[in-house]
Motif scaffolding. Sequence first.
Motif, PDB file in Angstrom:
ATOM      1  N   THR A  83      90.270  68.840  30.250  1.00 49.81           N
ATOM      2  CA  THR A  83      89.805  69.767  29.183  1.00 49.81           C
ATOM      3  C   THR A  83      88.304  69.746  29.064  1.00 49.81           C
ATOM      4  N   SER A  94      87.662  74.456  24.905  1.00 44.75           N
ATOM      5  CA  SER A  94      89.190  74.177  24.985  1.00 44.75           C
ATOM      6  C   SER A  94      89.725  74.214  23.405  1.00 44.75           C
ATOM      7  N   GLY A 293      88.448  68.641  22.831  1.00 43.90           N
ATOM      8  CA  GLY A 293      89.086  69.032  23.856  1.00 43.90           C
ATOM      9  C   GLY A 293      90.326  68.402  24.470  1.00 43.90           C
ATOM     10  N   GLY A 297      94.108  69.737  24.573  1.00 47.19           N
ATOM     11  CA  GLY A 297      94.873  69.712  25.733  1.00 47.19           C
ATOM     12  C   GLY A 297      96.144  69.301  25.644  1.00 47.19           C
TER      13      GLY A 297
END
Length: 427
Positions: A83, A94, A293, A297
């Motif tokens: 990510t 993300s 991120g 993810g």
Amino acid sequence: MRILSSVRHCCNHIRHFSSRIPHPPLFKMDPKLASIIEQVKVDIITPTQQRDNARQLEEVSRSFISDTITVPTKEMFAYAVQTSLGDDVYNEPSTIALEAHIAKLAGKEAALFVSSGTMGNQLAIRTHLQQPPNSIICDVRAHINKYEAGGAAIHSGALQNALTPKNGHHLTLKDIEPHVVFGTDIHSAPTRIICLENTLNGTIMPQNDIIEIADFALKNDILMHLDGARLWHVAAETRTPIDELCAPFDSVSLCFSKGLGAPVGTCLVGPKAFIQKARWFRKIFGGGMRQTGVLAGSVAYALTHNFPLLPRVHALAKRLQAGLEGLQVRILSPAETCMVFYDPSTIGVEYWEIIDHAAALPNPISLTGSRMVVHIQTSPEAVEDFLSLVRMLKEKKVQAGIVPSPVDSDGMRNVYVRATRPSTPTR
């Protein structure tokens, strides 16, 4: 093979990226600085970390304590490390993509990623309420009432009016309406929010009752918030889309680290202006996060791969309930989704006896009391081993001639009982 390829690609990308980071020019190390550097260094990975992690997963598969104990898998991490690397206080691509997806999924204008379900609930309450005096109506068993450290009073100066459902299962409009505070009587705190929870103790609140409460709230200018920490279970069990479940509410908190097995995270959803204000309060609460991120993810992986596992979880919980009922164990709250609450006193057994014997098994089982939570990493063998243990303890009581005491039923009772060992008499 795709996962291994992804991991290799990530490692190569990291090496290539790190090679482009400018390094400071060489300099003669100050001995004092060198000493501080040595003090700062730390290695938290044990020599046996891989074996420890495998053992942890095995322990989790045999624990009925909570669904928050699930562990991230290698596959989840392999996806998460791909990510983006932004800062969520400023711009994290993300995380923004995840927020947009959750907002659309819930049928709301916007979403905000936060660290926990408690923060999601408390941000919602604080953002909705403008100026005291205010009061909130909720179920007496609700998370915001029992397990958020008085957050509504601390953060929002709000009085919580916690009600007991007369049907013993869920609040209805008949429970709520007599307790709503209207008008300008200076002795009272007007009702500003009705907070519901779905699921609550693993039970599903019927959508028709929610809609009836929401219609009443709308007519009387009262806001509606949903603690939907385990709403994923409702969607999986009733086959109802998430946006339909969220539609009656002004705001909803959706947790990812319980039933879905992500390591961290909740999204608060609602109108765009509401979420903008909530983002401000998140910063005030100290909840602004940086490189999220990898967390986003993990959530995306959980939504894609773990949500489909929930029907299996529910089936396993129902098997657990059926097994206990077959042993004449009293069920305090049935397995509508992922939880079973039971009372072994009907077979003359105490909670602490079960807990001690479970911990002493060659392959131990972890328990705390009446609540048993089945999760995506629970093994079917753990369920069968638990039922075998209860059967063995029941047979011992029968052989010892122990007659269970009759169980009093005085209406709705607290089903969440933690085991307590009897104190040793003093002489």
